[in-house]
Write a protein that holds these residues in place. Sequence first.
Motif, PDB file in Angstrom:
ATOM      1  N   ARG A  78       0.835  -1.215   0.000  1.00 16.84           N
ATOM      2  CA  ARG A  78       0.000   0.000   0.000  1.00 16.84           C
ATOM      3  C   ARG A  78       0.861   1.253   0.000  1.00 16.84           C
ATOM      4  O   ARG A  78       0.578   2.214  -0.727  1.00 16.84           O
ATOM      5  N   GLN A  79       1.903   1.252   0.820  1.00 16.53           N
ATOM      6  CA  GLN A  79       2.788   2.417   0.873  1.00 16.53           C
ATOM      7  C   GLN A  79       3.473   2.640  -0.466  1.00 16.53           C
ATOM      8  O   GLN A  79       3.608   3.783  -0.916  1.00 16.53           O
TER       9      GLN A  79
ATOM     10  N   GLN B 154       2.335   1.777  -3.376  1.00 20.08           N
ATOM     11  CA  GLN B 154       1.319   2.275  -4.305  1.00 20.08           C
ATOM     12  C   GLN B 154       1.079   3.766  -4.082  1.00 20.08           C
ATOM     13  O   GLN B 154       0.996   4.543  -5.038  1.00 20.08           O
ATOM     14  N   LYS B 155       0.982   4.201  -2.808  1.00 24.17           N
ATOM     15  CA  LYS B 155       0.802   5.618  -2.505  1.00 24.17           C
ATOM     16  C   LYS B 155       1.995   6.439  -3.007  1.00 24.17           C
ATOM     17  O   LYS B 155       1.824   7.523  -3.564  1.00 24.17           O
TER      18      LYS B 155
ATOM     19  N   GLN C  84       4.005   5.707  -5.463  1.00 28.31           N
ATOM     20  CA  GLN C  84       3.951   5.768  -6.922  1.00 28.31           C
ATOM     21  C   GLN C  84       2.909   6.777  -7.383  1.00 28.31           C
ATOM     22  O   GLN C  84       3.155   7.531  -8.323  1.00 28.31           O
ATOM     23  N   GLU C  85       1.754   6.816  -6.708  1.00 32.81           N
ATOM     24  CA  GLU C  85       0.734   7.806  -7.053  1.00 32.81           C
ATOM     25  C   GLU C  85       1.248   9.220  -6.811  1.00 32.81           C
ATOM     26  O   GLU C  85       1.056  10.115  -7.646  1.00 32.81           O
ATOM     27  N   ASN C  86       1.906   9.432  -5.664  1.00 30.85           N
ATOM     28  CA  ASN C  86       2.473  10.752  -5.364  1.00 30.85           C
ATOM     29  C   ASN C  86       3.527  11.148  -6.394  1.00 30.85           C
ATOM     30  O   ASN C  86       3.603  12.313  -6.801  1.00 30.85           O
ATOM     31  N   GLN C  87       4.345  10.190  -6.797  1.00 34.32           N
ATOM     32  CA  GLN C  87       5.365  10.470  -7.803  1.00 34.32           C
ATOM     33  C   GLN C  87       4.719  10.893  -9.120  1.00 34.32           C
ATOM     34  O   GLN C  87       5.171  11.844  -9.757  1.00 34.32           O
ATOM     35  N   GLN C  88       3.663  10.204  -9.514  1.00 34.09           N
ATOM     36  CA  GLN C  88       2.968  10.567 -10.754  1.00 34.09           C
ATOM     37  C   GLN C  88       2.376  11.968 -10.650  1.00 34.09           C
ATOM     38  O   GLN C  88       2.478  12.760 -11.595  1.00 34.09           O
ATOM     39  N   ILE C  89       1.785  12.293  -9.498  1.00 32.80           N
ATOM     40  CA  ILE C  89       1.222  13.626  -9.293  1.00 32.80           C
ATOM     41  C   ILE C  89       2.311  14.682  -9.384  1.00 32.80           C
ATOM     42  O   ILE C  89       2.148  15.721 -10.045  1.00 32.80           O
TER      43      ILE C  89
ATOM     44  N   GLU D  91       5.210  14.441 -10.929  1.00 31.67           N
ATOM     45  CA  GLU D  91       5.694  14.529 -12.302  1.00 31.67           C
ATOM     46  C   GLU D  91       4.746  15.373 -13.146  1.00 31.67           C
ATOM     47  O   GLU D  91       5.196  16.188 -13.962  1.00 31.67           O
TER      48      GLU D  91
END
Length: 177
Positions: A106-107, A109-110, A112-117, A119
């Motif tokens: 879960r961490q 995944q979070k 990776q989502e933060n990294q995409q945001i 970017e």
Amino acid sequence: MKHEEIPTQQIIDKLRQTLEPQIGIADSRLSGIENSAIARDEDDEDIALLKTGFDIYNVPITSYQRQLGSAVIAVRKIVRKLLRPVLERQVIYNFANTRVVQTLSRQLQKLQENQQILEIKIQSELSSGCPEVKAQLEAQQKAIADFHSEVEQIKAVQQQHTAILEKITAQLLDRQK
């Protein structure tokens, strides 16, 4: 000796095929809608396998032998009772590891989502550009262009002065003769 690649996926698939029937869980790739919603990729599938297979103590005891089946089951039950403390500790350990892996997943995944945001934010800021940076860049480019223009003017004046000096030098040499 040559270094050979280890067929990791083949090993994982073989272990799943071997272990899943033994620990009393269905093949997670073949078990319909429930697991398809849970296991969207291999990591989720592995976590689902950990969640369903961590309890190695409560595995159904069966025997496929007709004549000795009841005796084999009785022996297995006795062995299970003898191994109960060890198996219970292993179940607790497996459960704890399953929770840790799930939390880490879960961490990740979070993150990776933060990294995409981030970017996306960086790309939008770079594409829109900071007005101050753009203004400074344009000012510097104009200053460089002006400097090049002045250098060209100085070169032209220098060539004119050189030509005039050559004429004066030639006239002085003519007078001295």
